[in-house]
Design an enzyme around this catalytic site. Structure first.
Site, PDB file in Angstrom:
ATOM      1  CE1 TYR B   8     -16.554 -55.164  33.296  1.00 50.43           C
ATOM      2  CE2 TYR B   8     -14.425 -54.797  32.259  1.00 50.43           C
ATOM      3  CZ  TYR B   8     -15.590 -54.302  32.809  1.00 50.43           C
ATOM      4  OH  TYR B   8     -15.787 -52.948  32.872  1.00 50.43           O
ATOM      5  CG  ASP B  32     -15.941 -46.867  34.293  1.00 55.01           C
ATOM      6  OD1 ASP B  32     -15.174 -45.997  33.861  1.00 55.01           O
ATOM      7  OD2 ASP B  32     -16.212 -47.898  33.651  1.00 55.01           O
ATOM      8  CG  ASP B  91     -11.330 -51.217  34.700  1.00 54.98           C
ATOM      9  OD1 ASP B  91     -11.267 -49.972  34.598  1.00 54.98           O
ATOM     10  OD2 ASP B  91     -12.274 -51.889  34.232  1.00 54.98           O
TER      11      ASP B  91
END
Lengths: 122, 122
Positions: B8, B32, B91
């Site tokens: 990612y 997000d 995250d």
């Protein structure tokens, strides 16, 4: 929320379970690590932290506390008297309107436990 | 899960939205930051990342990826062409049985945005 996290780390490292419990709502849940049965309510949370502190674990914050709406997220590692042992953790604290933590989740697993004879050592 | 996170970051920094989208399940959700409406599904997720990449943002992992059961948590910061700008983020990626991300949540807020003329600068 940042102050609550800083108080949490200081109280944990001072071995003060009552100060830690004071940060939580009476019916708060503590899931540490994620995937294990939660500790619910002040009495269970106090027992959990008192036992954790007996291991000699100390928490070291890494970088700034991230704050999104009602949740604080923070990275830290745990050290022990044995300098070869270490656990890397990310915690989430969700806060109620009164500023007390209503939900705590600790994210780590076997690969984050160094020096415990677990897979991270392989 | 660690490899997916590393892919990612590499795909984001390479400006490759298709490689990023390939990590997600077709019906995945991307929130997000947390507190904003989620992007749902590959098309919306691709648009979101393609636009994010256009800002010149680059992701720098901080410390090991924490893995608890089906979830990876990781701390990082975002840099931009302007070296005075920075965003600190944590995250959470939750994975399905097939190894694809089904839920992404990014934790940061105004206090984590440096150099944007927001409260963190005050």
């Amino acid at each position: 929320m940042v102050r609550a996290v800083e108080t949490y780390v200081a109280a944990f490292d001072a071995g003060d379970p009552d100060m830690v419990v004071g940060l939580f709502a009476p019916d708060a849940t503590v899931e540490d690590p994620v995937g294990t049965p939660p500790h619910v309510g002040h009495a269970a949370i106090r027992t959990f932290y008192a036992n954790s502190m007996k291991t000699g674990a100390k928490l070291k914050l890494e970088g700034p506390v991230r704050v999104a709406v009602d949740t604080a997220a923070f990275a830290f590692h745990v050290t022990f008297a044995d300098p070869n042992m270490r656990v890397d953790v990310i915690d989430l604290f969700r806060f109620g309107d009164d500023g007390k933590v209503v939900s705590m989740k600790a994210f780590f697993g076997p690969t984050n436990m160094i020096g415990f004879g677990r897979p991270a050592d392989a």
